[in-house]
Scaffold this motif. Sequence first.
Motif, PDB file in Angstrom:
ATOM      1  N   GLU A 205       0.814  -1.214   0.000  1.00  0.00           N
ATOM      2  CA  GLU A 205       0.000   0.000   0.000  1.00  0.00           C
ATOM      3  C   GLU A 205       0.847   1.263   0.000  1.00  0.00           C
ATOM      4  O   GLU A 205       0.308   2.368  -0.036  1.00  0.00           O
ATOM      5  CB  GLU A 205      -0.926   0.000   1.229  1.00  0.00           C
ATOM      6  CG  GLU A 205      -1.879  -1.174   1.292  1.00  0.00           C
ATOM      7  CD  GLU A 205      -2.814  -1.198   0.078  1.00  0.00           C
ATOM      8  OE1 GLU A 205      -3.224  -0.108  -0.358  1.00  0.00           O
ATOM      9  OE2 GLU A 205      -3.113  -2.300  -0.408  1.00  0.00           O
ATOM     10  N   LYS A 206       2.141   1.094   0.053  1.00  0.00           N
ATOM     11  CA  LYS A 206       3.046   2.241   0.125  1.00  0.00           C
ATOM     12  C   LYS A 206       3.546   2.597  -1.270  1.00  0.00           C
ATOM     13  O   LYS A 206       3.963   1.734  -2.040  1.00  0.00           O
ATOM     14  CB  LYS A 206       4.221   1.907   1.042  1.00  0.00           C
ATOM     15  CG  LYS A 206       5.249   3.014   1.170  1.00  0.00           C
ATOM     16  CD  LYS A 206       6.393   2.568   2.080  1.00  0.00           C
ATOM     17  CE  LYS A 206       7.487   3.613   2.160  1.00  0.00           C
ATOM     18  NZ  LYS A 206       8.624   3.168   3.006  1.00  0.00           N
ATOM     19  N   THR A 208       6.108   5.413  -3.211  1.00  0.00           N
ATOM     20  CA  THR A 208       7.114   6.471  -3.086  1.00  0.00           C
ATOM     21  C   THR A 208       7.357   7.099  -4.447  1.00  0.00           C
ATOM     22  O   THR A 208       7.568   6.396  -5.443  1.00  0.00           O
ATOM     23  CB  THR A 208       8.424   5.903  -2.530  1.00  0.00           C
ATOM     24  OG1 THR A 208       8.174   5.289  -1.259  1.00  0.00           O
ATOM     25  CG2 THR A 208       9.449   7.014  -2.343  1.00  0.00           C
ATOM     26  N   CYS A 331       9.244  11.488  -1.980  1.00  0.00           N
ATOM     27  CA  CYS A 331       8.139  11.624  -1.032  1.00  0.00           C
ATOM     28  C   CYS A 331       7.210  10.425  -1.146  1.00  0.00           C
ATOM     29  O   CYS A 331       7.054   9.841  -2.223  1.00  0.00           O
ATOM     30  CB  CYS A 331       7.331  12.897  -1.303  1.00  0.00           C
ATOM     31  SG  CYS A 331       8.291  14.408  -1.446  1.00  0.00           S
ATOM     32  N   GLU A 332       6.587  10.086  -0.022  1.00  0.00           N
ATOM     33  CA  GLU A 332       5.491   9.131  -0.050  1.00  0.00           C
ATOM     34  C   GLU A 332       4.200   9.876  -0.354  1.00  0.00           C
ATOM     35  O   GLU A 332       4.008  11.011   0.082  1.00  0.00           O
ATOM     36  CB  GLU A 332       5.368   8.403   1.290  1.00  0.00           C
ATOM     37  CG  GLU A 332       6.485   7.407   1.552  1.00  0.00           C
ATOM     38  CD  GLU A 332       6.217   6.569   2.794  1.00  0.00           C
ATOM     39  OE1 GLU A 332       5.034   6.494   3.195  1.00  0.00           O
ATOM     40  OE2 GLU A 332       7.165   6.013   3.346  1.00  0.00           O
ATOM     41  N   VAL A 333       3.310   9.253  -1.123  1.00  0.00           N
ATOM     42  CA  VAL A 333       2.052   9.886  -1.490  1.00  0.00           C
ATOM     43  C   VAL A 333       0.898   9.131  -0.838  1.00  0.00           C
ATOM     44  O   VAL A 333       1.035   7.978  -0.424  1.00  0.00           O
ATOM     45  CB  VAL A 333       1.879   9.923  -3.021  1.00  0.00           C
ATOM     46  CG1 VAL A 333       2.931  10.803  -3.657  1.00  0.00           C
ATOM     47  CG2 VAL A 333       1.946   8.521  -3.620  1.00  0.00           C
ATOM     48  N   GLU A 334      -0.246   9.807  -0.790  1.00  0.00           N
ATOM     49  CA  GLU A 334      -1.411   9.259  -0.099  1.00  0.00           C
ATOM     50  C   GLU A 334      -2.509   8.891  -1.094  1.00  0.00           C
ATOM     51  O   GLU A 334      -2.462   9.261  -2.264  1.00  0.00           O
ATOM     52  CB  GLU A 334      -1.946  10.295   0.899  1.00  0.00           C
ATOM     53  CG  GLU A 334      -0.932  10.712   1.960  1.00  0.00           C
ATOM     54  CD  GLU A 334      -1.455  11.850   2.823  1.00  0.00           C
ATOM     55  OE1 GLU A 334      -2.555  12.369   2.513  1.00  0.00           O
ATOM     56  OE2 GLU A 334      -0.772  12.206   3.805  1.00  0.00           O
ATOM     57  N   GLY A 335      -3.508   8.165  -0.545  1.00  0.00           N
ATOM     58  CA  GLY A 335      -4.663   7.793  -1.365  1.00  0.00           C
ATOM     59  C   GLY A 335      -4.309   6.861  -2.496  1.00  0.00           C
ATOM     60  O   GLY A 335      -4.892   6.952  -3.584  1.00  0.00           O
ATOM     61  N   PHE A 356      -3.405   8.183  -7.072  1.00  0.00           N
ATOM     62  CA  PHE A 356      -2.972   8.701  -5.779  1.00  0.00           C
ATOM     63  C   PHE A 356      -3.228  10.199  -5.745  1.00  0.00           C
ATOM     64  O   PHE A 356      -3.575  10.817  -6.753  1.00  0.00           O
ATOM     65  CB  PHE A 356      -1.483   8.397  -5.514  1.00  0.00           C
ATOM     66  CG  PHE A 356      -0.544   8.959  -6.543  1.00  0.00           C
ATOM     67  CD1 PHE A 356       0.029  10.220  -6.395  1.00  0.00           C
ATOM     68  CD2 PHE A 356      -0.198   8.206  -7.663  1.00  0.00           C
ATOM     69  CE1 PHE A 356       0.900  10.731  -7.336  1.00  0.00           C
ATOM     70  CE2 PHE A 356       0.674   8.711  -8.619  1.00  0.00           C
ATOM     71  CZ  PHE A 356       1.219   9.977  -8.451  1.00  0.00           C
ATOM     72  N   SER A 359       0.051  14.483  -2.504  1.00  0.00           N
ATOM     73  CA  SER A 359       0.180  14.988  -1.136  1.00  0.00           C
ATOM     74  C   SER A 359       1.581  15.510  -0.854  1.00  0.00           C
ATOM     75  O   SER A 359       1.890  15.879   0.281  1.00  0.00           O
ATOM     76  CB  SER A 359      -0.150  13.864  -0.140  1.00  0.00           C
ATOM     77  OG  SER A 359       0.653  12.713  -0.389  1.00  0.00           O
ATOM     78  N   THR A 360       2.432  15.570  -1.884  1.00  0.00           N
ATOM     79  CA  THR A 360       3.779  16.101  -1.715  1.00  0.00           C
ATOM     80  C   THR A 360       3.708  17.624  -1.627  1.00  0.00           C
ATOM     81  O   THR A 360       2.713  18.225  -2.018  1.00  0.00           O
ATOM     82  CB  THR A 360       4.680  15.696  -2.897  1.00  0.00           C
ATOM     83  OG1 THR A 360       4.283  16.448  -4.048  1.00  0.00           O
ATOM     84  CG2 THR A 360       4.548  14.210  -3.207  1.00  0.00           C
ATOM     85  N   ASP A 391      -5.649  15.045  -7.755  1.00  0.00           N
ATOM     86  CA  ASP A 391      -5.635  13.602  -7.987  1.00  0.00           C
ATOM     87  C   ASP A 391      -4.791  13.286  -9.218  1.00  0.00           C
ATOM     88  O   ASP A 391      -4.794  14.017 -10.205  1.00  0.00           O
ATOM     89  CB  ASP A 391      -7.057  13.077  -8.191  1.00  0.00           C
ATOM     90  CG  ASP A 391      -7.906  13.191  -6.930  1.00  0.00           C
ATOM     91  OD1 ASP A 391      -7.322  13.105  -5.831  1.00  0.00           O
ATOM     92  OD2 ASP A 391      -9.134  13.359  -7.042  1.00  0.00           O
TER      93      ASP A 391
END
Length: 627
Positions: A205-206, A208, A331-335, A356, A359-360, A391
């Motif tokens: 789920e991660k 980068t 960076c890690e991103v969300e969603g 995703f 979110s950066t 998005d």
Amino acid sequence: MTTPPVDRLVLYKHGIALVGRSGPLDGDFELTLRRDDMPDVLKSLTVDVVDGQASVGAISFDTPAEPSAELATRNLLLDAGDALRGLLDALRGRAVAVRGPEDQIHRGEVVGVDDSGRDRRVLVLRTDAGAIRLVDLTTALGVELIEEPSRQDLEYLIDRSRAVSAGPNCQVRVEVRGSAEQAHLYYLVPSPMWRVSYRLVRDGEKLTLAAMGIVHNPVDEDLTDVRLTLTTGQPVSFDIDLYHAREVRRTVVEERERVADFEEDLSLDGASMPSPTGTARSMAMATRGSAYGDAAARVETGDRGEYFEYRLGMPVSLQRGGAAMVPLAVCEVEGVQRELVWSGGTNRAPSITLSFVNSTPLVLEEGPAVIYEDGGYAGEAMLGFCARGADVRLSFAKDLSVRCLRSPQHSTVTARVRLAEEGVIEEQRREILHRMSVKNDHDKPVTVVFEFSADPEHQVTAGENAIALAARDDGYTRRLQVTAPAHSKVAATALETWADYRRTSYIHLSPNQLEQWTRDRFLDADTIGELSGVLAAWEQAQRADTRCEQLAVERDEVFEAQSRIAEQLEVLGTEGTEGELRARQVGELQRRIAQVTAIEAGIAEIRADAAAARQAATDALGALIGS
């Protein structure tokens, strides 16, 4: 003569770079620049003295004229391997002093060089006494130029020869009076646009995101430990050639011949006045300026509203003519969401997409993105310009073990018929039955998202084996989810519905439509009967209108006949044969007049009948609509 080194570089997306140099100044210094860069340099070169009493004077530079051509115009272009002979030929008539063996000095004016013999090379001089002296050049140790113009020509020869050997480069000399502990020098040069490439590494789920900037060295020298800034800004920039001299074409005026006519004045109407041509002068400005993870963490970002920039925290070195790829962010991103999406088309395999949220802290520039999954290469896509918080969805591969199909079936159902003032309104329900299928050859179940376009006002209801998902942000792209077990095929449906209206004016209704509505029981028999009476009255009025038009044509023909008779009566006499003919024509004219009167009376009567029929139809329709 020390030139401040390059310590700052700002690269823009629209093909220019700001070069910054900093360091102490102590007297004049030189810059070696490409000739092609000179228009931008002359447009922008700025010296800012931060600490000191230095002032900038003239900024001189090689002219863009071909140095060889300039030397040739002054007879100073020397052949390779025969420099002495060429130089002495250029000094004809000039005074020189030739130093020979045992410090012998031969003075005189150069007549020329005689090399008529095989091993003979003699300089011919004219002495002060008017005699001719021959000096053996094979034993000569040196030549002194006595006259100042000769020494100036030699200086010009050396300077232009230096320009010849410089090739595509140009020397710019900055005159500095005094000294300074610290000064900044800025100028613009053309530059390839900087670009970005991305890596997306998915681990469960991660996800980068790594952004890498690709930059090129825009100057013709090695750059060591410079501060690099990449900006998306596009300030107004244009190309104007301040490097090449601009000649002004003046009007040519000739003296007139002395002829007898002296009355005309010399006229210069339309002559173009010469405008001053500019070359670069001194410029000064007193304004004061400014592993991947570790490197990217030192990148500062700035959002200036109209543009976004990356300021690299670690110095960058670029070789002359080279390029580099520098880390901008990790960076890690969300969603994060991985989906199989099928949007139609001839290729029945669904696309593998990665969604995703940005979110950066970065505004992402357009660039290619390579996706890695489970430690291996998964595919690639183009990541478009993306603001913070927006998005992102990337389609990077096809799942060839899944086959999808969607077939829409259209239908229209009339739900109600009502009478209105403007006509009969049919309220309809439009339907599209979407039949979907998923064939799964995987060893595990798969879920496919079907996407299709539908108006936001339309209602989409999931049917068998389908789940309705939220529409995309545009409101038009609808999403339906279908899951197929391993090695199986699943069919699913969804119904898209919306209300529609069709209006038919009363005068355009046909008996067949009335019969159809009666059969479908949208209107009862009494209503249809009353409506039929309304239509009959309108039809009667229309027939009356048609008859009025026919009578009007007949009346116009009678009028035309009356006009012809009136013309004949004007020329006929009253006696004899003409009198008899005239009497008959008068009788015909009276008959025509009576005919017109009758026709107009008929038209008036028919128009009254038509108006009465329309009024009856209108009253009946009003009563029908009201009921």
